[in-house]
Design a protein around this motif. Structure first.
Motif, PDB file in Angstrom:
ATOM      1  N   ARG A  38       0.930  -1.185   0.025  1.00 44.95           N
ATOM      2  CA  ARG A  38      -0.053   0.199   0.059  1.00 44.95           C
ATOM      3  C   ARG A  38       0.780   1.271   0.023  1.00 44.95           C
ATOM      4  NH1 ARG A  38      -2.165   1.083   6.019  1.00 44.95           N
ATOM      5  NH2 ARG A  38      -0.472   0.481   7.095  1.00 44.95           N
ATOM      6  N   SER A  39       2.051   1.358   0.734  1.00 41.42           N
ATOM      7  CA  SER A  39       2.906   2.521   0.676  1.00 41.42           C
ATOM      8  C   SER A  39       3.420   2.702  -0.679  1.00 41.42           C
ATOM      9  CB  SER A  39       3.933   2.228   1.824  1.00 41.42           C
ATOM     10  OG  SER A  39       4.718   1.171   1.424  1.00 41.42           O
ATOM     11  N   PHE A  40       3.402   1.793  -1.606  1.00 38.42           N
ATOM     12  CA  PHE A  40       4.139   1.982  -2.942  1.00 38.42           C
ATOM     13  C   PHE A  40       3.145   2.774  -3.761  1.00 38.42           C
ATOM     14  CE2 PHE A  40       6.177  -2.076  -2.151  1.00 38.42           C
ATOM     15  CZ  PHE A  40       7.022  -1.775  -1.090  1.00 38.42           C
ATOM     16  N   VAL A  57       9.372  -6.058   1.222  1.00 38.31           N
ATOM     17  CA  VAL A  57      10.915  -6.041   1.248  1.00 38.31           C
ATOM     18  C   VAL A  57      11.302  -4.948   0.151  1.00 38.31           C
ATOM     19  CG1 VAL A  57      11.509  -8.422   1.955  1.00 38.31           C
ATOM     20  CG2 VAL A  57      11.247  -7.804  -0.613  1.00 38.31           C
ATOM     21  N   GLY A  58      10.411  -4.342  -0.594  1.00 37.41           N
ATOM     22  CA  GLY A  58      10.815  -3.103  -1.103  1.00 37.41           C
ATOM     23  C   GLY A  58      11.798  -3.648  -2.339  1.00 37.41           C
ATOM     24  N   ASN A  59      13.061  -2.723  -2.242  1.00 38.89           N
ATOM     25  CA  ASN A  59      14.025  -3.134  -3.571  1.00 38.89           C
ATOM     26  C   ASN A  59      15.331  -3.773  -2.894  1.00 38.89           C
ATOM     27  OD1 ASN A  59      12.933  -0.112  -4.524  1.00 38.89           O
ATOM     28  ND2 ASN A  59      12.901  -1.850  -5.825  1.00 38.89           N
ATOM     29  N   PHE A  88      12.890   0.984   0.394  1.00 40.83           N
ATOM     30  CA  PHE A  88      13.610   0.300   1.557  1.00 40.83           C
ATOM     31  C   PHE A  88      12.688  -0.265   2.625  1.00 40.83           C
ATOM     32  CE2 PHE A  88      16.381   3.946   0.621  1.00 40.83           C
ATOM     33  CZ  PHE A  88      17.395   3.195  -0.066  1.00 40.83           C
ATOM     34  N   GLY A  89      12.463  -1.830   1.924  1.00 40.10           N
ATOM     35  CA  GLY A  89      11.059  -2.176   2.903  1.00 40.10           C
ATOM     36  C   GLY A  89      10.078  -1.692   2.428  1.00 40.10           C
ATOM     37  N   LYS A  90       9.047  -1.181   3.192  1.00 42.48           N
ATOM     38  CA  LYS A  90       7.775  -0.216   2.793  1.00 42.48           C
ATOM     39  C   LYS A  90       8.047   1.298   2.646  1.00 42.48           C
ATOM     40  CE  LYS A  90       4.594  -1.732   5.552  1.00 42.48           C
ATOM     41  NZ  LYS A  90       3.337  -1.854   6.287  1.00 42.48           N
ATOM     42  N   ALA A  91       9.504   1.722   3.017  1.00 41.28           N
ATOM     43  CA  ALA A  91       9.510   3.145   3.107  1.00 41.28           C
ATOM     44  C   ALA A  91       9.847   3.422   1.503  1.00 41.28           C
ATOM     45  CB  ALA A  91      10.591   3.400   3.857  1.00 41.28           C
ATOM     46  N   VAL A  92       9.160   4.348   0.871  1.00 38.16           N
ATOM     47  CA  VAL A  92       9.456   4.687  -0.333  1.00 38.16           C
ATOM     48  C   VAL A  92      10.327   6.106  -0.063  1.00 38.16           C
ATOM     49  CG1 VAL A  92       8.391   5.782  -2.472  1.00 38.16           C
ATOM     50  CG2 VAL A  92       7.144   4.194  -1.148  1.00 38.16           C
TER      51      VAL A  92
END
Length: 192
Positions: A38-40, A57-59, A88-92
């Motif tokens: 959802r954060s993406f 896990v993001g990138n 980074f994980g769910k952090a954009v």
């Protein structure tokens, strides 16, 4: 195949139970996937290029595959340009490699970009939350307002002579150690 499943679902209650279980499982899987991605959604709004992130896990898989964060940033900058997104994980996050844009962000528009990524949970932040690297919102504004007059160009120019003396002294000491070879005695440990 249908004939082999027929004995399992002979009565309608077991078929109904199976379909309910399957429906709940699929709904939970979809909800879990939504929570991980959802954060993406912000990536579509900002319209910057970047690798597609994976749920939760993001990138990080791409970072590991590249051999570290620095190599990942270099390869991504070559592939996506001077500004790209990464997760980074769910952090954009947005990565900027263009010096002109960095100058605008870090100098002219700095008050608009005052909050950095929040990687440390709040319970560990008590003494650190006053640090300029971690401070947020009004605390950051107060700390930066205190430090900004300290680092004017005139004051930094006054330090050049002192810094040159220190660098010359360091250079002499390093050259002396390198010429004598005594650094091996000073900087080695014996492990038994």
């Amino acid at each position: 195949m249908i004939n082999t499943l027929k004995p399992i679902f002979e009565n309608s209650s077991s078929l109904q139970l199976f379909t309910e279980f399957l429906g709940i499982t699929l709904a939970l899987a979809a909800l879990l996937y939504w929570y991980g991605t959802r954060s993406f959604a912000v990536l579509k709004k900002i319209n910057l290029p970047g690798p597609k992130p994976h749920a939760f896990v993001g990138n990080f898989p791409e970072i590991r595959k590249a051999g570290g964060l620095h190599e990942y940033f270099l390869k991504s900058a070559q592939k996506y340009g001077k500004c790209f997104t990464t997760c980074f994980g769910k952090a954009v996050g947005v990565v900027v490699t263009d010096p002109d844009i960095l100058k605008i962000v870090m100098l002219k528009e700095f008050p608009n970009f005052r909050n950095r990524a929040d990687f440390i949970p709040d319970i560990y932040m008590h003494p650190l939350h006053l640090s300029m690297l971690i401070a947020r919102d009004d605390i950051w504004k107060r700390v930066r307002g205190t430090l900004t007059p300290t680092f004017t160009s005139a004051k930094l120019k006054q330090l050049i002579e002192m810094m040159e003396v220190c660098v010359d002294t360091l250079e002499k000491k390093v050259k002396e150690i390198a010429d004598t070879g005594s650094y091996r005695k000073q900087f080695t440990y014996t492990i038994f």
